[in-house]
Design a protein around this motif. Structure first.
Motif, PDB file in Angstrom:
ATOM      1  N   ARG A  71      -7.050   0.616   6.264  1.00  0.00           N
ATOM      2  CA  ARG A  71      -6.361   1.778   6.842  1.00  0.00           C
ATOM      3  C   ARG A  71      -5.734   2.438   5.816  1.00  0.00           C
ATOM      4  NH1 ARG A  71      -3.444  -2.178   9.756  1.00  0.00           N
ATOM      5  NH2 ARG A  71      -1.990  -0.477  10.143  1.00  0.00           N
ATOM      6  N   GLU A  72      -5.247   1.858   4.842  1.00  0.00           N
ATOM      7  CA  GLU A  72      -4.281   2.572   3.765  1.00  0.00           C
ATOM      8  C   GLU A  72      -5.110   2.421   2.404  1.00  0.00           C
ATOM      9  OE1 GLU A  72      -1.949   4.430   4.133  1.00  0.00           O
ATOM     10  OE2 GLU A  72      -1.469   4.313   6.384  1.00  0.00           O
ATOM     11  N   ILE A  73      -4.988   3.292   1.388  1.00  0.00           N
ATOM     12  CA  ILE A  73      -5.610   3.091   0.273  1.00  0.00           C
ATOM     13  C   ILE A  73      -4.597   2.292  -0.798  1.00  0.00           C
ATOM     14  CG2 ILE A  73      -6.151   4.293  -1.953  1.00  0.00           C
ATOM     15  CD1 ILE A  73      -7.613   6.468  -0.289  1.00  0.00           C
ATOM     16  N   ASP A  74      -3.202   2.542  -0.740  1.00  0.00           N
ATOM     17  CA  ASP A  74      -2.506   2.322  -1.575  1.00  0.00           C
ATOM     18  C   ASP A  74      -1.679   0.650  -1.434  1.00  0.00           C
ATOM     19  OD1 ASP A  74      -2.167   4.252  -3.726  1.00  0.00           O
ATOM     20  OD2 ASP A  74      -1.552   5.453  -2.000  1.00  0.00           O
ATOM     21  N   VAL A  75      -1.498  -0.023  -2.390  1.00  0.00           N
ATOM     22  CA  VAL A  75      -1.062  -1.418  -2.122  1.00  0.00           C
ATOM     23  C   VAL A  75       0.463  -1.192  -1.902  1.00  0.00           C
ATOM     24  CG1 VAL A  75      -0.595  -3.576  -3.431  1.00  0.00           C
ATOM     25  CG2 VAL A  75      -2.812  -2.197  -3.715  1.00  0.00           C
ATOM     26  N   PRO A  76       1.035  -1.952  -1.040  1.00  0.00           N
ATOM     27  CA  PRO A  76       2.515  -1.857  -0.907  1.00  0.00           C
ATOM     28  C   PRO A  76       3.400  -2.449  -2.137  1.00  0.00           C
ATOM     29  CG  PRO A  76       1.440  -3.036   1.028  1.00  0.00           C
ATOM     30  CD  PRO A  76       0.325  -2.842  -0.144  1.00  0.00           C
ATOM     31  N   ASP A  77       4.882  -2.033  -1.998  1.00  0.00           N
ATOM     32  CA  ASP A  77       5.475  -2.452  -3.161  1.00  0.00           C
ATOM     33  C   ASP A  77       5.785  -3.878  -3.089  1.00  0.00           C
ATOM     34  OD1 ASP A  77       7.373  -2.487  -5.110  1.00  0.00           O
ATOM     35  OD2 ASP A  77       8.593  -0.857  -4.579  1.00  0.00           O
ATOM     36  N   PRO A  78       5.363  -4.344  -4.378  1.00  0.00           N
ATOM     37  CA  PRO A  78       5.630  -5.972  -4.256  1.00  0.00           C
ATOM     38  C   PRO A  78       6.988  -6.363  -4.276  1.00  0.00           C
ATOM     39  CG  PRO A  78       5.192  -5.361  -6.368  1.00  0.00           C
ATOM     40  CD  PRO A  78       4.546  -4.064  -5.427  1.00  0.00           C
ATOM     41  N   VAL A  79       7.908  -5.406  -4.396  1.00  0.00           N
ATOM     42  CA  VAL A  79       9.466  -5.590  -4.353  1.00  0.00           C
ATOM     43  C   VAL A  79       9.847  -5.783  -2.815  1.00  0.00           C
ATOM     44  CG1 VAL A  79      11.648  -4.425  -4.537  1.00  0.00           C
ATOM     45  CG2 VAL A  79      10.099  -4.202  -6.539  1.00  0.00           C
ATOM     46  N   ASP A  80       9.055  -4.806  -1.914  1.00  0.00           N
ATOM     47  CA  ASP A  80       9.369  -4.780  -0.674  1.00  0.00           C
ATOM     48  C   ASP A  80       7.979  -5.342   0.219  1.00  0.00           C
ATOM     49  OD1 ASP A  80      10.748  -5.118   1.869  1.00  0.00           O
ATOM     50  OD2 ASP A  80      10.632  -2.867   1.873  1.00  0.00           O
ATOM     51  N   PRO A  81       7.578  -6.781  -0.116  1.00  0.00           N
ATOM     52  CA  PRO A  81       6.251  -6.931   0.801  1.00  0.00           C
ATOM     53  C   PRO A  81       6.432  -6.751   2.274  1.00  0.00           C
ATOM     54  CG  PRO A  81       7.114  -8.797  -0.232  1.00  0.00           C
ATOM     55  CD  PRO A  81       7.980  -7.648  -0.915  1.00  0.00           C
ATOM     56  N   PRO A  82       5.106  -6.245   3.068  1.00  0.00           N
ATOM     57  CA  PRO A  82       5.291  -6.309   4.268  1.00  0.00           C
ATOM     58  C   PRO A  82       5.566  -7.865   4.812  1.00  0.00           C
ATOM     59  CG  PRO A  82       3.470  -5.402   3.540  1.00  0.00           C
ATOM     60  CD  PRO A  82       3.867  -6.074   2.345  1.00  0.00           C
ATOM     61  N   SER A  83       6.138  -7.704   6.080  1.00  0.00           N
ATOM     62  CA  SER A  83       6.506  -8.934   6.615  1.00  0.00           C
ATOM     63  C   SER A  83       5.144  -9.631   7.445  1.00  0.00           C
ATOM     64  CB  SER A  83       7.398  -8.741   7.859  1.00  0.00           C
ATOM     65  OG  SER A  83       6.887  -7.879   8.910  1.00  0.00           O
ATOM     66  N   GLY A  84       5.222 -10.767   7.779  1.00  0.00           N
ATOM     67  CA  GLY A  84       3.984 -11.597   8.273  1.00  0.00           C
ATOM     68  C   GLY A  84       2.807 -11.632   7.211  1.00  0.00           C
ATOM     69  N   CYS A  85       1.709 -11.253   7.809  1.00  0.00           N
ATOM     70  CA  CYS A  85       0.610 -11.355   6.745  1.00  0.00           C
ATOM     71  C   CYS A  85       0.692  -9.912   5.921  1.00  0.00           C
ATOM     72  CB  CYS A  85      -0.633 -11.065   7.709  1.00  0.00           C
ATOM     73  SG  CYS A  85      -2.160 -10.759   6.395  1.00  0.00           S
ATOM     74  N   ARG A  86       0.872 -10.214   4.575  1.00  0.00           N
ATOM     75  CA  ARG A  86       1.122  -9.092   3.754  1.00  0.00           C
ATOM     76  C   ARG A  86      -0.194  -8.082   3.657  1.00  0.00           C
ATOM     77  NH1 ARG A  86       4.174 -12.069  -1.520  1.00  0.00           N
ATOM     78  NH2 ARG A  86       5.873 -12.748   0.158  1.00  0.00           N
ATOM     79  N   PHE A  87      -1.174  -8.160   4.239  1.00  0.00           N
ATOM     80  CA  PHE A  87      -2.236  -7.385   4.197  1.00  0.00           C
ATOM     81  C   PHE A  87      -2.240  -6.463   5.397  1.00  0.00           C
ATOM     82  CE2 PHE A  87      -6.940  -6.288   4.684  1.00  0.00           C
ATOM     83  CZ  PHE A  87      -6.992  -5.375   3.716  1.00  0.00           C
TER      84      PHE A  87
END
Length: 741
Positions: A667-683
């Motif tokens: 759904r999204e090309i860019d990897v999230p910022d590892p400083v503030d990773p997503p909650s739950g499953c990071r993917f």
């Protein structure tokens, strides 16, 4: 192109190009007062609105071809011949006859170039927006209108225009930098885009995504694209036609489907067979023996004859004409005396011809070294338990006094065992933590949490001199070695190979004399394929090719008699044609020296080849976590984590039926910022099948019930509440999966 005076006109006239935007005739680039050719006898037309892929090994002349198109050959090189540019209004200019001012305008407004390293193309002291403004002003364009067009371009490339324009280059990821550079090259709305290895420094997923974006841009803005790369499968998905360069001459050019499926030059066919890919039988992937010639030592006759299995005396003495084949009117041309025999005697190892080589059923359940060792109750060679490595992000002087540092979670809770003669490939995008985990595993990086043990001994307790140390830190460091990504920078340029290799021997065999040390080094160099060894021992690193440097780096690691070697992207700096050869060599030496390998790669094809031949495993990393691990065949044919499926999609394919890729399963090309990773499953922010449960809960790595390995995905639990939660915005409903549940 290798065209003699008698055949030159015929070769040119035979090529069918309906509306050429560029006509290159008798073009050469020479150095040393015309004695040394780095591009020779090029005669080719480039059609308006086509995508032409230019493929060749390192040092073959493909980047020089790009420079020649813009009359930008670096001094003291001399460019001769004719390069005619045909405008849409019917007028024609000879690029080599333009004045300096006309050339400056031509390079941005008519033909623009995207270079290999995006970071080196931007001024690090200027914001990205300032680069756009400076370019518009330099060409007397309306800045406000130009910036509006820039925003449109950035949006087309899936970037947030205001954020990108207001950022310094270093504040953007590698993929974002490259896309911003593409937008900058197009801001003056050029007709032609010349791209020189534009995705070489990017991960496969970002490469494939950018190629799809380029395909869209080419259609939307009526671009002609010349895409130059060493990676044949990568450009094949984008190109209309492909040209193969070997030793500063064009070896073959033709429609994409014919070059891939029915190529006529032995080099093209050998290059296709030497390219690691997911579809070819492993036993039929073969490296091209030898390396391309240097410009100061070109062979007579056909340049490829020293490496060609079909070479005859004619090939050694007579330069083959670059001529049309099959009577097809010139759409497919090659420079080979024996192109008919090449098609018959060098079968391709993929597609229909591959079926005769390999009809084995897919094995997804055989035991690995790790499983056999665990069943036998063996103590792992290396054992990681809930390892964390967190870094404080760099701050400016003012930020140090005004705010707490951000924490980068490079590795976040990884547990993994490596056994004797084991092989584990770490696979993932840049920034996911592969290298940090590898360095932590061999004791080069202290973890901030968890523990690492070598044969049951905590590595950092040994380093700190704890009371219960049974294995010394010096012994551990000797047992765990590394091969770096770039062998050129890992070898001291001021020391000869004999001195570089002597150093580890002094540590492992301090009482051995100089003569015995040289004998050991000579023996090992010959074992890694560098013969005669004495010729190489007295050279400096700059006198070696890329493949030879990598062999020296491997030999240096083996001289320490290690138990485990971290190979950090150890083949990424080597030409595609040599990668299989280096991997085969590493696997042979693994067995001979009883060594375990931790092989880091961002390329699933390479990881598959290495893991499958070495009876090993592939561990897929995402944002500091291992999300799936298993045998190569199982991961490729039956991936259980959605991210593994994305990597499978991103891997270039030589199957013509699959060449025109479907939409990416992301759904999204860019990897999230590892400083503030997503909650739950990071993917979950990029996952095409994510649901509310994925945002709220963190999946653990669990054993698969019906296959080897593990996966960290709720979809492997048929009773998890995932199945009853709502899909996230943009995710699929998956009615078939719900029905199965």
């Amino acid at each position: 192109m290798a065209v003699d005076s008698s055949s030159s006109d015929q070769a040119v006239s035979n090529e069918v190009v309906e509306d050429p935007i560029l006509e290159i005739r008798d073009t050469n680039v020479t150095y040393s007062e015309g004695e040394t050719y780095v591009l020779e006898d090029v005669n080719v037309d480039i059609d308006r609105h086509e995508v032409l892929g230019i493929v060749g090994e390192s040092g073959s002349g493909k980047s020089m071809f790009a420079s020649a198109l813009l009359d930008a050959v670096p001094d003291p090189g001399k460019l001769t011949g004719s390069i005619r540019y045909n405008r849409e209004d019917g007028s024609t200019v000879d690029v080599l006859e333009l004045s300096d001012e006309e050339l400056r305008q031509f390079r941005w407004e008519e033909v623009s170039m995207v270079f290999q390293g995006a970071m080196s193309s931007f001024n690090p002291t200027m914001k990205v927006g300032a680069h756009f403004k400076e370019t518009l002003k330099a060409h007397d364009k309306d800045v406000s209108e130009g910036l509006e067009f820039a925003r449109e371009l950035l949006e087309s490339l899936y970037l947030e225009p205001e954020r990108v324009l207001d950022s310094y280059p270093h504040e953007l990821s590698g993929g974002m930098q490259q896309r911003a550079l593409i937008a900058l090259s197009m801001v003056l709305d050029p007709e032609v885009l010349v791209m020189d290895e534009p995705t070489a420094a990017l991960d496969l997923l970002m490469q494939r995504s950018i190629l799809q974006l380029l395909d869209d841009l080419q259609t939307e803005y009526d671009l002609t694209i010349i895409f130059i790369t060493h990676d044949l499968p990568l450009v094949a998905s984008l190109a209309d036609r492909m040209a193969i360069i070997y030793a500063f001459q064009f070896a073959e050019i033709g429609p994409r489907d014919e070059i891939i499926g029915d190529s006529a030059h032995p080099y093209t066919r050998k290059l296709l067979n030497a390219t690691p890919n997911l579809d070819a039988p492993l036993t039929e992937m073969q490296p091209i023996e030898g390396e391309g010639p240097a410009p100061v030592n070109l062979p007579s006759g056909c340049r490829f004859h020293p490496r060609c299995p079909l070479a005859t005396e004619e090939c050694r003495t007579d330069d083959p004409p670059f001529a049309a084949i099959d009577g097809d009117g010139g759409t497919h041309r090659t420079a080979c005396h024996h192109w008919q025999e090449a098609r018959e005697e060098i079968p391709l190892n993929f597609g229909e011809t591959a079926e005769e080589f390999d009809d084995r059923p897919v094995e997804t359940g055989r035991s690995t070294v790790e499983e056999r060792a665990r069943a036998g109750g063996e103590t792992p060679l290396l054992s990681l338990d809930d390892v964390e490595v967190h870094f404080d992000k760099e701050q400016s002087l003012i930020e140090r006094f005004t705010q707490d540092p951000d924490v980068v979670r490079a590795v976040d809770g990884v547990s993994l065992d490596i056994h004797e003669q084991d092989l584990v490939c770490l696979l993932g995008e840049s920034g996911c933590g592969k290298t940090t985990l590898g360095k932590t595993m061999i004791g080069l990086q202290r973890p901030t949490g968890g523990s690492i043990e070598y044969r049951g001994q905590d590595i950092w307790e040994a380093k700190d001199g704890g009371a219960d140390v049974e294995i010394s830190h010096e012994e551990i460091r000797q047992a765990l070695q590394i091969i770096h990504q770039d062998p050129g920078s890992a070898l001291n340029p001021n020391r000869r190979i004999v001195n570089i290799l002597s150093e580890p021997l002094r540590h492992t065999h301090p009482n051995v004399g100089q003569a015995e040390r040289r004998n050991r080094m000579r023996s090992l160099l010959e074992r890694v394929g560098m013969t005669p060894a004495d010729d190489f021992l007295d050279r400096y690193p700059h006198q070696l090719s890329g493949g030879e440097k990598q062999r020296v780096a491997l030999a240096r690691a083996l001289l320490m008699d290690p138990d485990a070697i971290l190979a950090d992207e150890a083949i990424s700096a080597v030409d595609v044609s040599l990668r299989i050869e280096i991997m085969d060599l590493m696997l042979e030496l693994q067995s001979e020296f009883d060594t375990s390998f931790l092989f880091i790669s961002h390329d699933l094809s390479n990881a598959r080849y290495f893991a499958e031949h070495g009876d090993g495993r592939i561990a897929v990393m995402y944002l500091g976590e291992i999300v799936e691990i298993g045998s190569a065949e199982r991961l490729i044919h039956d991936p259980r984590h959605p991210y593994t499926e994305v990597l499978r999609w991103a891997t270039p394919n030589l199957d013509l039926d699959a060449m025109d890729a479907e939409e990416p399963p992301i759904r999204e090309i860019d990897v999230p910022d590892p400083v503030d990773p997503p909650s739950g499953c990071r993917f979950h922010t990029r996952c095409p099948v994510a649901r509310e449960a994925c945002r709220e809960q963190t999946p653990g790595l669990i054993d698969l019930d019906d296959a080897d390995g593990k996966a960290a995905c709720f979809r492997e639990d048929p009773d998890h509440e995932y199945w009853d939660s709502e899909p996230l915005e943009g995710a699929t409903e998956e009615p078939e999966a719900s029905a199965e549940h």
